[in-house]
Design a protein around this motif. Structure first.
Motif, mmCIF file in Angstrom:
data_model
loop_
_atom_site.group_PDB
_atom_site.id
_atom_site.type_symbol
_atom_site.label_atom_id
_atom_site.label_comp_id
_atom_site.label_asym_id
_atom_site.label_seq_id
_atom_site.Cartn_x
_atom_site.Cartn_y
_atom_site.Cartn_z
ATOM 1 N N MET A 297 0.859 -1.196 0.000
ATOM 2 C CA MET A 297 0.000 0.000 0.000
ATOM 3 C C MET A 297 0.893 1.243 0.000
ATOM 4 S SD MET A 297 -3.083 1.066 2.590
ATOM 5 C CE MET A 297 -2.117 1.769 3.901
ATOM 6 N N GLY A 298 0.761 2.049 -1.019
ATOM 7 C CA GLY A 298 1.587 3.240 -1.131
ATOM 8 C C GLY A 298 0.864 4.490 -0.679
ATOM 9 N N PRO A 299 1.599 5.547 -0.348
ATOM 10 C CA PRO A 299 0.965 6.809 0.064
ATOM 11 C C PRO A 299 0.172 7.423 -1.084
ATOM 12 C CG PRO A 299 3.322 7.096 -0.245
ATOM 13 C CD PRO A 299 3.067 5.629 -0.354
ATOM 14 N N HIS A 300 -0.893 8.080 -0.729
ATOM 15 C CA HIS A 300 -1.767 8.677 -1.732
ATOM 16 C C HIS A 300 -2.580 9.779 -1.070
ATOM 17 C CE1 HIS A 300 -3.884 5.364 0.261
ATOM 18 N NE2 HIS A 300 -4.989 6.051 0.068
ATOM 19 N N PHE A 301 -3.447 10.394 -1.837
ATOM 20 C CA PHE A 301 -4.267 11.478 -1.315
ATOM 21 C C PHE A 301 -5.657 10.958 -0.952
ATOM 22 C CE2 PHE A 301 -0.906 13.395 -3.789
ATOM 23 C CZ PHE A 301 -0.431 14.344 -2.899
ATOM 24 N N SER A 302 -6.462 11.838 -0.352
ATOM 25 C CA SER A 302 -7.767 11.439 0.170
ATOM 26 C C SER A 302 -8.874 12.299 -0.432
ATOM 27 C CB SER A 302 -7.778 11.587 1.699
ATOM 28 O OG SER A 302 -7.688 12.972 2.052
ATOM 29 N N GLU A 303 -10.089 11.863 -0.189
ATOM 30 C CA GLU A 303 -11.239 12.670 -0.615
ATOM 31 C C GLU A 303 -11.212 14.028 0.076
ATOM 32 O OE1 GLU A 303 -13.295 12.148 -2.910
ATOM 33 O OE2 GLU A 303 -13.204 10.000 -3.335
ATOM 34 N N GLN A 304 -10.711 14.058 1.312
ATOM 35 C CA GLN A 304 -10.599 15.333 2.035
ATOM 36 C C GLN A 304 -9.598 16.264 1.344
ATOM 37 O OE1 GLN A 304 -10.618 12.327 3.395
ATOM 38 N NE2 GLN A 304 -11.681 12.295 5.374
ATOM 39 N N THR A 305 -8.562 15.674 0.755
ATOM 40 C CA THR A 305 -7.599 16.486 -0.008
ATOM 41 C C THR A 305 -8.315 17.225 -1.122
ATOM 42 O OG1 THR A 305 -5.913 14.779 0.381
ATOM 43 C CG2 THR A 305 -5.440 16.442 -1.300
ATOM 44 N N PHE A 306 -9.105 16.476 -1.878
ATOM 45 C CA PHE A 306 -9.793 17.070 -3.023
ATOM 46 C C PHE A 306 -10.911 18.010 -2.579
ATOM 47 C CE2 PHE A 306 -8.650 13.917 -6.653
ATOM 48 C CZ PHE A 306 -7.320 14.247 -6.484
ATOM 49 N N ASP A 307 -11.582 17.679 -1.475
ATOM 50 C CA ASP A 307 -12.607 18.594 -0.954
ATOM 51 C C ASP A 307 -11.979 19.950 -0.632
ATOM 52 O OD1 ASP A 307 -14.526 16.633 -1.143
ATOM 53 O OD2 ASP A 307 -14.474 16.102 0.995
ATOM 54 N N PHE A 308 -10.782 19.925 -0.023
ATOM 55 C CA PHE A 308 -10.087 21.164 0.323
ATOM 56 C C PHE A 308 -9.745 21.947 -0.941
ATOM 57 C CE2 PHE A 308 -6.486 23.844 1.212
ATOM 58 C CZ PHE A 308 -6.654 24.277 2.509
ATOM 59 N N LEU A 309 -9.186 21.277 -1.948
ATOM 60 C CA LEU A 309 -8.794 21.968 -3.177
ATOM 61 C C LEU A 309 -10.003 22.527 -3.922
ATOM 62 C CD1 LEU A 309 -5.997 19.568 -4.498
ATOM 63 C CD2 LEU A 309 -5.706 21.822 -3.458
ATOM 64 N N GLU A 310 -11.104 21.776 -3.927
ATOM 65 C CA GLU A 310 -12.308 22.266 -4.595
ATOM 66 C C GLU A 310 -12.852 23.502 -3.891
ATOM 67 O OE1 GLU A 310 -14.760 18.724 -4.632
ATOM 68 O OE2 GLU A 310 -14.425 18.495 -6.792
ATOM 69 N N GLU A 311 -12.867 23.476 -2.567
ATOM 70 C CA GLU A 311 -13.349 24.632 -1.815
ATOM 71 C C GLU A 311 -12.422 25.830 -2.011
ATOM 72 O OE1 GLU A 311 -16.288 26.363 0.725
ATOM 73 O OE2 GLU A 311 -16.203 24.519 -0.467
ATOM 74 N N LEU A 312 -11.120 25.537 -2.108
ATOM 75 C CA LEU A 312 -10.139 26.610 -2.304
ATOM 76 C C LEU A 312 -10.366 27.331 -3.633
ATOM 77 C CD1 LEU A 312 -7.673 27.988 -1.046
ATOM 78 C CD2 LEU A 312 -6.231 26.288 -2.191
ATOM 79 N N GLU A 313 -10.892 26.617 -4.623
ATOM 80 C CA GLU A 313 -11.227 27.252 -5.902
ATOM 81 C C GLU A 313 -12.205 28.403 -5.701
ATOM 82 O OE1 GLU A 313 -10.529 26.760 -9.147
ATOM 83 O OE2 GLU A 313 -9.608 24.780 -9.352
ATOM 84 N N HIS A 314 -13.107 28.244 -4.754
ATOM 85 C CA HIS A 314 -14.176 29.231 -4.548
ATOM 86 C C HIS A 314 -13.885 30.192 -3.401
ATOM 87 C CE1 HIS A 314 -16.564 26.852 -7.333
ATOM 88 N NE2 HIS A 314 -16.297 25.781 -6.610
ATOM 89 N N ARG A 315 -13.006 29.784 -2.493
ATOM 90 C CA ARG A 315 -12.716 30.613 -1.321
ATOM 91 C C ARG A 315 -11.216 30.854 -1.213
ATOM 92 N NH1 ARG A 315 -17.239 30.755 2.018
ATOM 93 N NH2 ARG A 315 -18.834 29.182 1.575
ATOM 94 N N ASN A 316 -10.656 31.367 -2.265
ATOM 95 C CA ASN A 316 -9.203 31.558 -2.324
ATOM 96 C C ASN A 316 -8.832 32.873 -1.638
ATOM 97 O OD1 ASN A 316 -6.458 31.671 -3.063
ATOM 98 N ND2 ASN A 316 -6.881 30.482 -4.922
ATOM 99 N N ASN A 317 -8.869 32.825 -0.307
ATOM 100 C CA ASN A 317 -8.494 34.001 0.473
ATOM 101 C C ASN A 317 -7.816 33.544 1.759
ATOM 102 O OD1 ASN A 317 -10.588 33.894 2.762
ATOM 103 N ND2 ASN A 317 -11.877 33.809 0.922
#
Length: 244
Positions: free
Chosen positions: A1-21
């Protein structure tokens, strides 16, 4: 099992698209530290282990390889303070300050970009590559063809000039190569690939295919000194002769 990202990672990036402050980012910084930064550092550590097998001169401490999420907005019309992706870069050891070729990965919600080569080399780097190709263009064509045949990267785009660069012969058999202004080959994976346990294996498979291009480019690029680079970009005053 190798390191990888999570759904929370993508949730953060998606929200950052709209709340980039800064206010939103600071409020959610604990999530960034755990689900983005810590996971990215683990991914880089795993990639380092793989690079040791075929590109040991590109090993880099994870905190050095990981690129900052903070944008440089000084000369940009877009003043949003944060990038909406994660990225890391592995240049050749010793060439970090002179624009050496290397390996690059960028993780976004929609796609993952995996690349190798030299992105937008500066004037001194580009001249060094072009002068090398005058005698070694057949080797370059062979490497480009071999990488393309793997199906793991798109053909070199190169952002070419419309004619031979100044100071180079227009009738040279390598003129089409000399016209290139960028020397990176890229491949893409769906963003969801970053959520899988085989993510680092997928990246390393592409890095391995790109390694011959990176190695070839670093032959001429290793001749560019820090002083040459600074002089070309105007970062050093003409009268300053301090050695680097």
């Amino acid at each position: 099992m190798g390191p990888h990202f999570s759904e929370q990672t993508f949730d953060f990036l998606e929200e950052l698209e709209h709340r980039n402050n800064r206010e939103w980012f600071e409020e959610h910084k604990p999530v960034y530290e755990i689900e983005l930064k810590a996971r990215m550092l683990a991914v880089i550590e795993s990639i380092n282990a793989g690079l040791g097998e075929f590109a040991p001169q590109h090993l880099r401490p994870p905190n050095k390889a990981m690129m900052r999420i903070y944008r440089d907005v000084r000369f940009s019309h877009d003043k949003t303070p944060y990038k909406t992706h994660l990225a890391a870069f592995w240049p050749r050891q010793g060439l970090e300050k002179t624009g050496g070729a290397g390996f690059f990965v960028q993780v976004g919600v929609q796609s993952v970009m995996v690349a190798g080569g030299s992105w937008g080399p500066g004037p001194q780097q580009l001249r060094a590559i072009r002068e090398y190709l005058l005698e070694h263009h057949r080797a370059m064509r062979g490497v480009l063809a071999d990488v393309s045949r793997t199906g793991l990267a798109d053909p070199l785009a190169g952002n070419p000039l419309v004619r031979a660069p100044k100071g180079f012969p227009a009738d040279h058999p390598a003129v089409d190569l000399l016209q290139n202004r960028s020397w990176a080959m890229t491949g893409f994976l769906p963003g969801a690939a970053a959520l899988g346990e085989d993510f680092t294996d997928l990246v390393l498979k592409r890095f391995r295919a790109l390694a011959p291009l990176v190695d070839l480019l670093n032959v001429p690029l290793s001749s560019v000194t820090p002083l040459q680079r600074e002089a070309a970009t105007g970062r050093r005053e003409q009268g300053d002769s301090t050695a680097v």
